[in-house]
Design an enzyme around this catalytic site. Sequence first.
Site, short mmCIF file in Angstrom:
data_model
loop_
_atom_site.label_atom_id
_atom_site.label_comp_id
_atom_site.label_asym_id
_atom_site.label_seq_id
_atom_site.Cartn_x
_atom_site.Cartn_y
_atom_site.Cartn_z
N HIS A 147 0.78 -1.35 0.02
CA HIS A 147 0.00 -0.01 -0.05
C HIS A 147 1.01 1.16 -0.11
O HIS A 147 0.34 2.39 -0.21
CB HIS A 147 -0.93 -0.02 1.08
N ASP A 177 0.21 -7.53 1.18
CA ASP A 177 0.52 -6.16 1.48
C ASP A 177 2.10 -6.26 1.37
O ASP A 177 2.63 -5.37 2.21
CB ASP A 177 0.05 -5.52 2.84
N SER A 254 4.65 2.36 8.05
CA SER A 254 4.38 1.36 6.99
C SER A 254 5.39 0.97 6.37
O SER A 254 6.12 1.99 5.63
CB SER A 254 3.21 1.72 6.13
#
Length: 408
Positions: A147, A177, A254
């Site tokens: 993402h 992911d 992230s």
Amino acid sequence: MKMKPALLKVLLNSNPVSKSTLSRFLPLMGMSMLLLGSCTPASRLLPSQPRTEQGVGNVKNETPDRPLTPTAEDTNFVVEVVERVEPAVVQIDTAQRVRNRAPSGLNDPFLREFFGGRPEAPRERVIRGSGSGFVMSADGQILTNAHVVNQADVVTVSFPGGQSYEGKVLGADPVTDIAVVKIPATNLPTVEMGSSKNVRPGQWAIAIGNPLGLQETVTLGVVSATDRSGSDIGVSDKRIGFIQTDAAINPGNSGGPLLNARGQVIGINTAIIGGAQGIGFAIPIDTAQQIAQTLITQGKVLHPYLGVQLVALTPEVREKLESRNIQIPAQEGILILQVGPNSPADKVGIQPGDVLQKINNQPVSSPDEVQRLVEQSGVGRPLPIQLQRGDRSLQVSVVPEPLPAPTE
């Protein structure tokens, strides 16, 4: 210490105390402090407390002040881990060009002139994002979240020392992911990979990343739990058993590494729960490495699917079904709510209302178990399934197909 992002909720309630109640407790508090302050015998005085003939203290300039310059006492295992790993942790900035979808009539020159000659709106805009990653090979392969680089037209990778490179996405897998970015560089600092198989709740966890654009941020906590399913944290489309940690994770973390006390990567920070504090989640590094290697060699990952929507047969679900005069004779298993048209399950005659009881001869009690067993089976391999339809038991063989790409 607890975490927020992302993956990923502690409420502290305090009740006001009246002045009258407080006044009754103050004498007791003073007595307690007095008792605690007067129970150290002279024989247990610390060496830094010199004696005099009158007792303790009253000695001037005999104990030098502690120097304020850094000493070995100021460092710990976290400092050592950060100094070793941080050079290999990068910031990833992305830019995506998006075309405006204005009504076609507004682009007509006659209509623009009729409505006052309003200039035509820009047809394109740029969406920017930022995340983290880390170098897993000295020749420029970088691991991050899918993402972070999703649909990016430009990917820029920046190192703590100031070097920047334009990166190329070798592959991204939205189901897990995971993404791999390649930059044109060699002899890069790398991280040391650990194993997520041995991760246990309570062990130290260190997160390094670029939350909210603040580069080279370090947070410390523990592993709070392991094997959290996607449905547990509200991302049921992710086929991962997440590591939960209370090391602070925020937007921008992230893709950064979650490390153990030896500085080995045990996970990739990926999710937080909105509104929560001290709850964050990471993808186990064993899963991440497996997906990354497939992305490097093949550019994509094929995930098997059956094409069914499932719900566990809990007492609450049974109560709702009975309120609609729907009777399910099966006492255990997973209720099939929907079957996708032309899906693998549809092709072998599986129907809504069937109860899935075994996959590959293994009993199942939750949709997460079903998903895990299907994922393990692979694409194109016949998978034996036991169902109950009304009072009958059925055996079917389903051939999982590649999971279709999500439609926008």
